[in-house]
Design a protein around this motif. Structure first.
Motif, PDB file in Angstrom:
ATOM      1  N   ILE A   1     165.590  15.824 -10.391  1.00  0.00           N
ATOM      2  CA  ILE A   1     165.040  16.609  -9.000  1.00  0.00           C
ATOM      3  C   ILE A   1     164.554  17.528  -9.546  1.00  0.00           C
ATOM      4  O   ILE A   1     164.795  18.660 -10.070  1.00  0.00           O
ATOM      5  CB  ILE A   1     166.106  16.968  -8.018  1.00  0.00           C
ATOM      6  N   PHE A   2     162.995  17.588  -9.645  1.00  0.00           N
ATOM      7  CA  PHE A   2     162.135  18.840  -9.957  1.00  0.00           C
ATOM      8  C   PHE A   2     162.017  19.860  -9.017  1.00  0.00           C
ATOM      9  O   PHE A   2     162.153  19.620  -7.868  1.00  0.00           O
ATOM     10  CB  PHE A   2     160.689  18.290 -10.659  1.00  0.00           C
ATOM     11  N   VAL A   3     161.947  21.096  -9.470  1.00  0.00           N
ATOM     12  CA  VAL A   3     161.426  22.130  -8.647  1.00  0.00           C
ATOM     13  C   VAL A   3     160.444  23.056  -9.211  1.00  0.00           C
ATOM     14  O   VAL A   3     160.530  23.302 -10.307  1.00  0.00           O
ATOM     15  CB  VAL A   3     162.811  23.018  -8.338  1.00  0.00           C
ATOM     16  N   LEU A   4     159.482  23.039  -8.429  1.00  0.00           N
ATOM     17  CA  LEU A   4     158.164  23.886  -9.161  1.00  0.00           C
ATOM     18  C   LEU A   4     158.539  25.243  -8.745  1.00  0.00           C
ATOM     19  O   LEU A   4     158.841  25.617  -7.523  1.00  0.00           O
ATOM     20  CB  LEU A   4     156.869  23.528  -8.257  1.00  0.00           C
ATOM     21  N   VAL A   5     158.294  26.131  -9.814  1.00  0.00           N
ATOM     22  CA  VAL A   5     158.360  27.584  -9.853  1.00  0.00           C
ATOM     23  C   VAL A   5     156.981  28.226 -10.137  1.00  0.00           C
ATOM     24  O   VAL A   5     156.812  28.130 -11.315  1.00  0.00           O
ATOM     25  CB  VAL A   5     159.513  28.297 -10.620  1.00  0.00           C
ATOM     26  N   TYR A   6     156.449  28.529  -9.112  1.00  0.00           N
ATOM     27  CA  TYR A   6     154.867  29.147  -9.434  1.00  0.00           C
ATOM     28  C   TYR A   6     155.054  30.603  -9.725  1.00  0.00           C
ATOM     29  O   TYR A   6     155.566  31.436  -8.873  1.00  0.00           O
ATOM     30  CB  TYR A   6     154.043  28.851  -8.321  1.00  0.00           C
ATOM     31  N   GLY A   7     154.794  31.214 -10.733  1.00  0.00           N
ATOM     32  CA  GLY A   7     154.831  32.428 -11.435  1.00  0.00           C
ATOM     33  C   GLY A   7     156.077  32.404 -12.435  1.00  0.00           C
ATOM     34  O   GLY A   7     156.844  33.380 -12.141  1.00  0.00           O
ATOM     35  N   GLY A   8     155.885  31.345 -13.207  1.00  0.00           N
ATOM     36  CA  GLY A   8     157.105  31.257 -13.950  1.00  0.00           C
ATOM     37  C   GLY A   8     157.497  32.297 -15.059  1.00  0.00           C
ATOM     38  O   GLY A   8     158.454  32.252 -15.557  1.00  0.00           O
ATOM     39  N   SER A   9     156.677  33.288 -14.884  1.00  0.00           N
ATOM     40  CA  SER A   9     156.969  34.269 -16.168  1.00  0.00           C
ATOM     41  C   SER A   9     157.349  35.554 -15.360  1.00  0.00           C
ATOM     42  O   SER A   9     157.463  36.703 -15.806  1.00  0.00           O
ATOM     43  CB  SER A   9     155.509  34.627 -16.925  1.00  0.00           C
TER      44      SER A   9
ATOM     45  N   GLN B   1     161.252  22.575 -17.858  1.00  0.00           N
ATOM     46  CA  GLN B   1     161.041  21.433 -18.763  1.00  0.00           C
ATOM     47  C   GLN B   1     159.648  21.236 -19.188  1.00  0.00           C
ATOM     48  O   GLN B   1     159.077  20.762 -20.206  1.00  0.00           O
ATOM     49  CB  GLN B   1     161.523  20.174 -18.034  1.00  0.00           C
ATOM     50  N   GLU B   2     158.785  21.718 -18.227  1.00  0.00           N
ATOM     51  CA  GLU B   2     157.447  21.653 -18.560  1.00  0.00           C
ATOM     52  C   GLU B   2     156.442  22.645 -17.784  1.00  0.00           C
ATOM     53  O   GLU B   2     156.996  23.420 -16.685  1.00  0.00           O
ATOM     54  CB  GLU B   2     156.559  20.443 -17.884  1.00  0.00           C
ATOM     55  N   VAL B   3     155.399  23.260 -18.554  1.00  0.00           N
ATOM     56  CA  VAL B   3     154.537  24.515 -18.023  1.00  0.00           C
ATOM     57  C   VAL B   3     153.295  24.053 -17.756  1.00  0.00           C
ATOM     58  O   VAL B   3     152.687  23.330 -18.492  1.00  0.00           O
ATOM     59  CB  VAL B   3     155.093  25.568 -18.686  1.00  0.00           C
ATOM     60  N   PHE B   4     152.614  24.594 -16.568  1.00  0.00           N
ATOM     61  CA  PHE B   4     151.321  24.157 -16.401  1.00  0.00           C
ATOM     62  C   PHE B   4     150.507  25.596 -16.200  1.00  0.00           C
ATOM     63  O   PHE B   4     150.896  26.871 -15.545  1.00  0.00           O
ATOM     64  CB  PHE B   4     151.261  23.525 -15.066  1.00  0.00           C
ATOM     65  N   ASP B   5     149.134  25.622 -16.621  1.00  0.00           N
ATOM     66  CA  ASP B   5     148.385  26.940 -16.674  1.00  0.00           C
ATOM     67  C   ASP B   5     147.657  27.017 -15.332  1.00  0.00           C
ATOM     68  O   ASP B   5     147.086  26.141 -14.976  1.00  0.00           O
ATOM     69  CB  ASP B   5     147.296  26.439 -17.717  1.00  0.00           C
ATOM     70  N   HIS B   6     147.891  28.016 -14.748  1.00  0.00           N
ATOM     71  CA  HIS B   6     147.523  28.469 -13.301  1.00  0.00           C
ATOM     72  C   HIS B   6     145.943  28.355 -13.268  1.00  0.00           C
ATOM     73  O   HIS B   6     145.321  28.223 -12.122  1.00  0.00           O
ATOM     74  CB  HIS B   6     148.149  29.565 -12.734  1.00  0.00           C
ATOM     75  N   ARG B   7     145.517  28.738 -14.689  1.00  0.00           N
ATOM     76  CA  ARG B   7     143.682  28.739 -14.720  1.00  0.00           C
ATOM     77  C   ARG B   7     143.339  27.266 -14.589  1.00  0.00           C
ATOM     78  O   ARG B   7     142.221  27.243 -14.582  1.00  0.00           O
ATOM     79  CB  ARG B   7     143.477  29.592 -15.929  1.00  0.00           C
TER      80      ARG B   7
ATOM     81  N   THR C   1     152.474  34.266  -4.427  1.00  0.00           N
ATOM     82  CA  THR C   1     152.171  34.299  -2.696  1.00  0.00           C
ATOM     83  C   THR C   1     150.677  34.764  -2.734  1.00  0.00           C
ATOM     84  O   THR C   1     150.586  35.912  -2.365  1.00  0.00           O
ATOM     85  CB  THR C   1     153.022  35.062  -2.119  1.00  0.00           C
ATOM     86  N   ASN C   2     149.752  34.139  -3.119  1.00  0.00           N
ATOM     87  CA  ASN C   2     148.422  34.334  -2.819  1.00  0.00           C
ATOM     88  C   ASN C   2     147.736  32.885  -2.306  1.00  0.00           C
ATOM     89  O   ASN C   2     148.590  31.730  -2.195  1.00  0.00           O
ATOM     90  CB  ASN C   2     147.669  35.134  -3.639  1.00  0.00           C
ATOM     91  N   VAL C   3     146.384  32.954  -2.162  1.00  0.00           N
ATOM     92  CA  VAL C   3     145.754  31.760  -1.651  1.00  0.00           C
ATOM     93  C   VAL C   3     145.768  30.552  -2.825  1.00  0.00           C
ATOM     94  O   VAL C   3     146.185  29.357  -2.541  1.00  0.00           O
ATOM     95  CB  VAL C   3     144.285  32.022  -1.301  1.00  0.00           C
ATOM     96  N   GLU C   4     145.659  31.082  -3.999  1.00  0.00           N
ATOM     97  CA  GLU C   4     145.690  30.133  -5.057  1.00  0.00           C
ATOM     98  C   GLU C   4     146.920  29.694  -5.370  1.00  0.00           C
ATOM     99  O   GLU C   4     147.374  28.417  -5.426  1.00  0.00           O
ATOM    100  CB  GLU C   4     145.417  30.730  -6.441  1.00  0.00           C
ATOM    101  N   SER C   5     147.955  30.402  -5.234  1.00  0.00           N
ATOM    102  CA  SER C   5     149.269  29.942  -5.480  1.00  0.00           C
ATOM    103  C   SER C   5     149.968  28.931  -4.403  1.00  0.00           C
ATOM    104  O   SER C   5     150.385  27.652  -4.476  1.00  0.00           O
ATOM    105  CB  SER C   5     150.286  30.705  -5.775  1.00  0.00           C
ATOM    106  N   THR C   6     149.764  29.322  -3.121  1.00  0.00           N
ATOM    107  CA  THR C   6     149.965  28.579  -2.028  1.00  0.00           C
ATOM    108  C   THR C   6     149.212  27.192  -2.099  1.00  0.00           C
ATOM    109  O   THR C   6     149.907  26.209  -1.754  1.00  0.00           O
ATOM    110  CB  THR C   6     149.707  29.189  -0.464  1.00  0.00           C
TER     111      THR C   6
END
Length: 373
Positions: A177-185, A221-227, A251-256
């Motif tokens: 079961i994957f859980v996305l964490v935006y702002g992983g740093s 497990q995997e990381v994605f570039d927000h850009r 928590t901004n327009v891009e992340s949401t």
């Protein structure tokens, strides 16, 4: 005055000293009645309840929330600061598991009008509720100071997502079961992803490319570039369009927008660390919520709308459980702290560091100021 942080042996030596009496005044950081952050050299000292311990603060950590306590969020002359670690100098009559000379770390409900003389950015403070723990001998003071807000926010986020805390479920999930964490740093992500791994879930993260290794070291497990313009599409492909959980630490327009696009066809749950831009929450199949840090104490929140909350016994009990689990993970070596930028000094360095945090100049680090005593 020492130019280096106290050693554990020196701290333990306090146990042989006479009974502690708080000074008539102390130094603390506050916001005055002109909405200015100031160092207050005539601040009062709090009174020790029977079920708490008195702390000489040795180190404090800086959080973005510390920089937002202005205007309607500020209680003039109440103390700033959430994260602290310090030495026990007095013990309430109901306390049996902690003694003078021990080190403890914990969180404060900063600028709370009910307890204006309790905040982390002070020479002395008292612990609050059960949102604190003893520092293991293997941990440094500065490392322990970096944990409290991260523990509390990560725990609240998992509660809102409907994901169990470590050690609380009968068994771990039988499938991935994957859980996305935006702002992983971010510091909250560091704690959250470790909690997720211990509960049997698989975190994946979004952050800047230069912080990929940090996110992976904390369990992603995997990381994605927000850009990356195809970020959401790549997450959907990686999760086979089955992603059900997303935690937004930015928590901004891009992340949401990215989180909503990444969640799979069946929908799921989105939780952010602040009120999110509702126009970016575009799917009815995705339920939403956001965390509010002060609720971890069960005291509610006196901040302005939409942050105001009533006190809650359920939240208080959850906070106690969360901190008992987190303390166990720390003691067992299963929880690591965020990378630190350690600064030695005093309240002037805390004030300067607040401006660094406010300006958004940190990436993949947490500032901790060690007080010279």
């Amino acid at each position: 005055m020492s130019s280096s942080p106290p050693t554990t042996d020196a701290m333990r030596g306090l146990a042989a000293r006479p009974a502690f009496s708080p000074p008539a005044k102390q130094t603390a950081m506050t916001v005055n009645d002109h909405d200015e952050v100031i160092i207050w050299n005539d601040a009062p000292c709090p009174t020790l309840p029977a079920d708490q311990v008195y702390i000489r603060v040795n180190a404090v950590a800086l959080n973005p929330s510390d920089t937002k306590m202005r205007g309607d969020f500020a209680t003039p002359w109440a103390f700033l600061g959430t994260d602290y670690c310090g030495t026990v100098v007095a013990v309430g009559s109901d306390i049996t598991h902690v003694k003078v000379g021990d080190r403890v770390y914990g969180a404060q409900n900063e600028m709370c009008p009910r307890t204006p003389d309790q905040g982390a950015f002070a020479q002395y403070t008292i612990t609050r509720g059960r949102i604190w723990a003893k520092v293991p001998d293997s941990w440094t003071t500065e490392a322990a100071a970096a944990l409290p807000a991260g523990i509390s926010t990560a725990g609240l986020a998992l509660k809102l997502l409907g994901i169990p805390l470590p050690y609380t479920s009968v068994g771990k999930p039988s499938k991935t079961i994957f859980v996305l964490v935006y702002g992983g740093s971010t510091a909250t992500a560091t704690i959250t992803m470790q909690f997720l791994r211990e509960s049997g879930y698989v975190p994946i993260a979004v952050c800047s490319a230069h912080n990929f290794d940090l996110a992976k070291s904390n369990g992603a497990q995997e990381v994605f570039d927000h850009r990356d313009a195809q970020c959401a599409e790549k997450i959907r492909a990686f999760t086979k369009n089955n992603l059900r959980y997303a935690l937004d630490c930015i928590t901004n327009v891009e992340s949401t927008t990215t989180c909503f696009k990444a969640i799979g066809r069946a929908g799921g749950r989105y939780v952010s660390l602040n009120p999110f831009p509702e126009h970016a929450a575009t799917r009815k199949m995705v339920t939403t919520d956001w965390t509010l840090g002060p609720t971890i104490f069960g005291e509610g929140s006196t901040w302005p709308a939409p942050y105001g909350r009533e006190g809650s016994d359920e939240e208080r009990e959850f906070g106690v459980l969360l901190w008992r689990i987190a303390a166990r993970l720390v003691e067992e070596g299963k929880l690591r702290h965020h990378p630190l930028r350690v600064i030695e000094g005093g309240f002037e360095e805390v004030k300067q560091s607040m401006e660094v945090v406010r300006a958004g100049k940190l990436s993949g680090e947490k500032i901790v100021v060690i007080f010279r005593h």
